[in-house]
Write a protein that holds these residues in place. Structure first.
Motif, mmCIF file in Angstrom:
data_model
loop_
_atom_site.group_PDB
_atom_site.id
_atom_site.type_symbol
_atom_site.label_atom_id
_atom_site.label_comp_id
_atom_site.label_asym_id
_atom_site.label_seq_id
_atom_site.Cartn_x
_atom_site.Cartn_y
_atom_site.Cartn_z
ATOM 1 N N MET A 1 119.139 35.251 80.156
ATOM 2 C CA MET A 1 119.217 36.316 79.364
ATOM 3 C C MET A 1 119.475 37.514 80.670
ATOM 4 N N PRO A 2 120.424 38.162 80.432
ATOM 5 C CA PRO A 2 120.931 39.366 81.402
ATOM 6 C C PRO A 2 119.701 40.493 81.483
ATOM 7 N N GLU A 3 119.328 40.644 82.850
ATOM 8 C CA GLU A 3 118.496 41.500 83.262
ATOM 9 C C GLU A 3 118.984 43.160 82.691
ATOM 10 N N VAL A 4 117.992 43.899 81.993
ATOM 11 C CA VAL A 4 118.265 45.118 81.540
ATOM 12 C C VAL A 4 117.763 46.310 82.716
ATOM 13 N N SER A 5 118.625 47.085 83.257
ATOM 14 C CA SER A 5 118.165 47.916 84.173
ATOM 15 C C SER A 5 117.021 48.950 83.622
ATOM 16 N N THR A 6 116.271 49.438 84.690
ATOM 17 C CA THR A 6 115.129 50.457 84.325
ATOM 18 C C THR A 6 115.980 51.674 83.941
ATOM 19 N N LEU A 7 117.023 51.938 84.289
ATOM 20 C CA LEU A 7 117.800 53.205 83.837
ATOM 21 C C LEU A 7 118.099 53.051 82.262
ATOM 22 N N ARG A 8 118.756 51.564 81.991
ATOM 23 C CA ARG A 8 119.011 51.478 80.520
ATOM 24 C C ARG A 8 117.938 51.540 79.549
ATOM 25 N N LEU A 9 116.787 51.115 80.140
ATOM 26 C CA LEU A 9 115.663 51.206 79.302
ATOM 27 C C LEU A 9 115.258 52.533 79.092
ATOM 28 N N TYR A 10 115.148 53.402 80.050
ATOM 29 C CA TYR A 10 114.789 54.831 79.711
ATOM 30 C C TYR A 10 116.062 55.437 78.903
ATOM 31 N N LEU A 11 117.406 54.966 79.012
ATOM 32 C CA LEU A 11 118.033 55.581 77.927
ATOM 33 C C LEU A 11 117.952 55.233 76.633
ATOM 34 N N LEU A 12 117.577 53.827 76.444
ATOM 35 C CA LEU A 12 117.021 53.565 74.959
ATOM 36 C C LEU A 12 115.807 54.339 74.551
ATOM 37 N N ARG A 13 114.887 54.405 75.352
ATOM 38 C CA ARG A 13 113.736 55.265 75.063
ATOM 39 C C ARG A 13 114.048 56.642 74.456
ATOM 40 N N LEU A 55 109.631 53.034 63.042
ATOM 41 C CA LEU A 55 110.165 51.849 63.888
ATOM 42 C C LEU A 55 110.816 52.535 65.287
ATOM 43 N N CYS A 56 111.397 53.550 65.246
ATOM 44 C CA CYS A 56 111.859 54.196 66.521
ATOM 45 C C CYS A 56 110.696 54.456 67.508
ATOM 46 N N ALA A 57 109.672 55.136 66.979
ATOM 47 C CA ALA A 57 108.509 55.492 67.764
ATOM 48 C C ALA A 57 108.043 54.068 68.475
ATOM 49 N N LEU A 58 107.967 52.951 67.705
ATOM 50 C CA LEU A 58 107.668 51.602 68.144
ATOM 51 C C LEU A 58 108.565 51.435 69.458
ATOM 52 N N GLY A 59 109.794 51.725 69.031
ATOM 53 C CA GLY A 59 111.014 51.415 70.232
ATOM 54 C C GLY A 59 110.837 52.234 71.426
ATOM 55 N N LEU A 60 109.945 53.093 71.551
ATOM 56 C CA LEU A 60 109.176 53.800 72.585
ATOM 57 C C LEU A 60 108.573 52.815 73.849
ATOM 58 N N ARG A 61 107.976 52.101 73.044
ATOM 59 C CA ARG A 61 107.091 50.997 73.899
ATOM 60 C C ARG A 61 107.826 49.793 73.958
ATOM 61 N N TYR A 62 108.605 49.205 72.915
ATOM 62 C CA TYR A 62 109.159 48.046 73.127
ATOM 63 C C TYR A 62 110.898 48.184 72.876
ATOM 64 N N PRO A 63 111.570 48.772 73.800
ATOM 65 C CA PRO A 63 113.098 49.242 73.564
ATOM 66 C C PRO A 63 113.811 48.293 73.270
ATOM 67 N N LEU A 64 113.650 46.875 73.845
ATOM 68 C CA LEU A 64 114.606 45.892 73.775
ATOM 69 C C LEU A 64 114.160 45.016 72.164
ATOM 70 N N GLN A 65 112.929 45.166 71.932
ATOM 71 C CA GLN A 65 112.517 44.470 70.816
ATOM 72 C C GLN A 65 113.101 45.060 69.546
ATOM 73 N N MET A 66 113.118 46.312 69.815
ATOM 74 C CA MET A 66 113.492 47.121 68.512
ATOM 75 C C MET A 66 114.881 47.608 68.566
#
Length: 138
Positions: A1-13, A55-66
């Motif tokens: 599985m490709p690594e997702v950067s911290t920046l991308r995780l923050y963009l998703l959040r 569900l989007c609020a849950l995405g703040l904690r689990y951005p990839l799972q959501m």
């Protein structure tokens, strides 16, 4: 599985946060305090949007799972714009309500900008699906 950067995780959040806060301001007051009964379509839409905000609020904690939640948002808005708004605009018959919804849907552009597409491809297209049959001996 490709690594997702911290920046991308923050963009998703950030996307999840924008959706959560926007719907909290627009949808939740009506859900909690509507004075008269809603029509069937209005009730369905309002409750679906309220659930989507949770569900989007849950995405703040689990951005990839959501991510499927964001993919659903991207797909339904893109479909609506192609199937409803574009034909109305091309025929010169776009009314104010459709135009207003089109403007609201245009914010969907932030999702593909934040989406980790290599991860989505590896996770949802390349990875084997779950089994269809029970395991032997179980």
């Amino acid at each position: 599985m490709p690594e997702v950067s911290t920046l991308r995780l923050y963009l998703l959040r950030a996307v999840y946060l924008i959706i959560t806060v926007g719907l909290a301001m627009v949808i939740w007051p009506g859900v909690l305090h509507h004075e008269k009964p809603w029509s069937l379509p209005t009730g369905v839409v309002q409750c679906m949007l309220a659930a989507f905000s949770l569900l989007c609020a849950l995405g703040l904690r689990y951005p990839l799972q959501m991510l499927p939640v964001l993919m659903w948002e991207l797909l339904w808005k893109a479909l609506w714009m192609l199937v409803v708004a574009l034909p109305a605009w091309r025929s010169g018959q776009i009314d104010p309500a459709t135009l207003g919804t089109l403007y609201e849907c245009a914010f969907v552009i932030i999702i593909p900008l934040a989406m980790p597409w290599r991860y989505v491809y590896a996770r949802y297209l390349q990875q084997p699906g779950d089994r269809w049959r029970p395991l032997r001996g179980k």
